[in-house]
Design an enzyme around this catalytic site. Structure first.
Site, PDB file in Angstrom:
ATOM      1  N   CYS A 131       0.675   2.735   1.083  1.00  0.00           N
ATOM      2  CA  CYS A 131       1.730   1.806   0.679  1.00  0.00           C
ATOM      3  C   CYS A 131       3.054   2.557   0.556  1.00  0.00           C
ATOM      4  O   CYS A 131       3.322   3.181  -0.483  1.00  0.00           O
ATOM      5  CB  CYS A 131       1.381   1.134  -0.652  1.00  0.00           C
ATOM      6  SG  CYS A 131       2.641  -0.034  -1.210  1.00  0.00           S
ATOM      7  N   CYS A 188       5.278   1.541  -2.442  1.00  0.00           N
ATOM      8  CA  CYS A 188       4.819   1.989  -3.761  1.00  0.00           C
ATOM      9  C   CYS A 188       5.051   3.480  -3.959  1.00  0.00           C
ATOM     10  O   CYS A 188       5.615   3.910  -4.963  1.00  0.00           O
ATOM     11  CB  CYS A 188       3.328   1.693  -3.927  1.00  0.00           C
ATOM     12  SG  CYS A 188       2.873  -0.036  -3.767  1.00  0.00           S
ATOM     13  N   ASP A 189       4.579   4.271  -3.000  1.00  0.00           N
ATOM     14  CA  ASP A 189       4.484   5.708  -3.200  1.00  0.00           C
ATOM     15  C   ASP A 189       5.633   6.500  -2.591  1.00  0.00           C
ATOM     16  O   ASP A 189       5.778   7.690  -2.863  1.00  0.00           O
ATOM     17  CB  ASP A 189       3.156   6.223  -2.624  1.00  0.00           C
ATOM     18  CG  ASP A 189       1.958   5.537  -3.270  1.00  0.00           C
ATOM     19  OD1 ASP A 189       2.081   5.146  -4.442  1.00  0.00           O
ATOM     20  OD2 ASP A 189       0.918   5.389  -2.612  1.00  0.00           O
TER      21      ASP A 189
END
Length: 518
Positions: free
Chosen positions: A344, A347-348
């Site tokens: 992701c 997200c990361d």
């Protein structure tokens, strides 16, 4: 700090605060501390129920805690909770200020009865759409039970801490100093891990339910549409889902859902669930299907078993378990998953600020990921198996305009390299020469498509060579009375709008089956 429109909205929310409390900030002379102070001053300027103190002693700076006199509440933030976490901040302000949550009474009682000491630390990034669920769940638990405390930490702001703990994916949760979990979690999932008997009690409760006319397995767009169409027929309908919203929860921008010009996955997932809850549908969340036992004769019931130990029966089934990210299946991928290997980028990505990363895959998802990451990291290497990129032309044009991205085509990733703790590089094979090359980097984002969530169905119904459920034009599977819809099926083009239509069709077919077999 906050614009006029946001202040007006926030002021309306803060009118729901009934019990005065104080914000205690721990600051230093950094720009980020000044930015946080500006945010907190804006908040306290909107209500007389909240006071601000700046004499906090927390070692993490900038940070702040929410304290209510006469109550022991352990809710704090390390960083500036804007972006996706602004909603988490607003909810924390309301709940510490006495505004009740929408959590059901049984779950609230379960939280309040937990004994022991639970010191949670939750690492998030402001661009992570999965993080707010975890932050909000733990904050609410900390409000309800003084034995539970949670500090939510912006990993991009506290890089030294992230490096020391080797946090390479968010949300990452620590409990009492040890790794507890990573990824999206809801209150009941967290409770199941810290209250060992809760999962068994829930499974027993589910297994005692009466049979359904239609049981939908899966809570993504296809499952939601199927449940709505079934419930509107006035028949007993249930939805059992591992997580309501499915793959949509991991989608950042959605711009092709007809009539909705632009939205985000988690927002659409909430809308789907809210729509389903308008009808008499029994929603059973956090239930991962493990086995299907089809009816053996006319008049018998189909049965679905779940990892939790629960078992549900129904006259007809609609299977809508969707798909998951495809993995590379190369040495080192599993060893370094969450330690440099990620799926992701939204997200990361912020955790890799200033570092070198690779994106595996040259479709729309891969190219979009490379474009997004290029604005955060030092350098992006995009690796594509084919001899050309498959992304839309407009995306390729944008990618080619970026100075810190290079594209390697006709390349097969063969190994993820690491030092035992984190990723240090990858090896790829040039498909035109068979030569092996190593790329030094710190992160790998895998974007190579989806796999159907159908492993639990092997031997029970007919699957394609790709593992997809084979369905006919009515959405019926090889077993009479069992239907399927969405990304788990052989229907081409895995799109949200198609999944919604297929879910509706499968539901109408299931209802027709019930009428004809009555």
């Amino acid at each position: 700090m906050l614009d006029a429109n946001l202040k007006t909205q926030l002021q309306a929310y803060l009118q729901k605060v009934t019990q005065p409390f104080e914000i205690v900030a721990s600051l230093d002379d950094s720009d980020k501390s000044r930015e946080l102070l500006g945010l907190l001053e804006d908040i306290v300027g909107l209500t007389d129920k909240i006071a601000l103190k700046t004499d906090g002693s927390d070692a993490r700076r900038p940070s702040f805690s929410l304290n209510r006199p006469g109550a022991d509440i352990g809710v704090s933030f390390a960083g500036i909770p804007l972006g996706h976490e602004f909603t988490s901040l607003v909810l924390a302000l309301l709940q510490v200020g006495g505004h009740p949550s929408k959590l059901d009474a049984e779950t609230i009682a379960q939280i309040q009865s937990i004994e022991g000491r639970f010191e949670f630390e939750t690492y998030f990034s402001l661009s992570c759409q999965n993080c707010p669920d975890v932050v909000q769940a733990l904050n609410l638990m900390a409000v309800l039970n003084p034995n539970i405390r949670n500090v939510s930490i912006d990993g991009a702001l506290f890089q030294d801490e992230v490096e020391r703990r080797q946090v390479m994916a968010v949300p990452s949760i620590y409990l009492n100093g040890e790794v507890f979990a990573s990824g999206r979690m809801e209150v009941k999932e967290i409770l199941a891990k810290i209250d060992s008997g809760s999962a068994a009690r829930e499974a027993e409760k589910l297994s005692a339910k009466d049979s359904f006319d239609v049981l939908v397995v899966g809570g993504g767009p296809a499952g939601a549409a199927a449940a709505i169409y079934a419930a509107r027929k006035g028949i007993r309908t249930g939805v059992a889902a591992e997580r309501f919203g499915g793959q949509v929860l991991d989608t950042m921008a959605i711009e092709n859902f007809i009539s909705v010009q632009e939205t985000e996955g988690p927002k659409l997932a909430r809308a789907l669930e809210e729509h389903v809850r308008q009808y008499e549908v029994d929603i059973m969340n956090l239930q991962r299907a493990s086995a299907l036992i089809p009816a053996q004769a006319a008049g018998e019931l189909h049965e679905v078993k779940f990892d939790s130990g629960a078992s549900l029966k129904a006259k007809t089934l609609i299977l809508a378990t969707g798909a998951r990210w495809r993995e590379m299946n190369v040495p080192g991928e599993q060893q370094y998953r969450g330690r440099g290997v990620a799926y992701c980028p939204h997200c990361d990505g912020p955790l890799f600020k200033g570092k070198r990363v690779a994106v595996i895959g040259g479709g729309n998802s891969g190219v979009e990921a490379a474009i997004d990451l290029a604005g955060i990291v030092a350098h992006v290497t995009l690796i594509e198996f084919d001899d050309k990129l498959r992304a839309d032309a407009v995306l390729q044009n944008k990618l080619n305009s970026l100075g810190n991205v290079n594209v390697i085509k006709s390349a097969l990733t063969t190994e993820v390299k690491g030092d035992g703790q984190k990723v240090t590089g990858l090896v790829y094979q040039d498909r035109t020469t068979d030569a092996l090359h190593e790329v030094a980097l710190e992160g790998i984002f895998v974007q190579i498509g989806l796999l159907p969530n159908s492993d639990w169905l092997k031997g029970a119904i007919e699957l394609s060579a790709r593992g997809e459920i084979i369905v006919d034009s009515r959405g019926e599977t090889s077993v009479p009375g069992i239907f399927a819809a969405g990304d788990v099926t052989t229907v081409p083009y895995k799109q949200i709008v198609i999944a919604v239509g297929e879910g509706a069709k499968a539901s109408l077919s299931a209802f027709d089956n019930l009428i004809r077999s009555a």
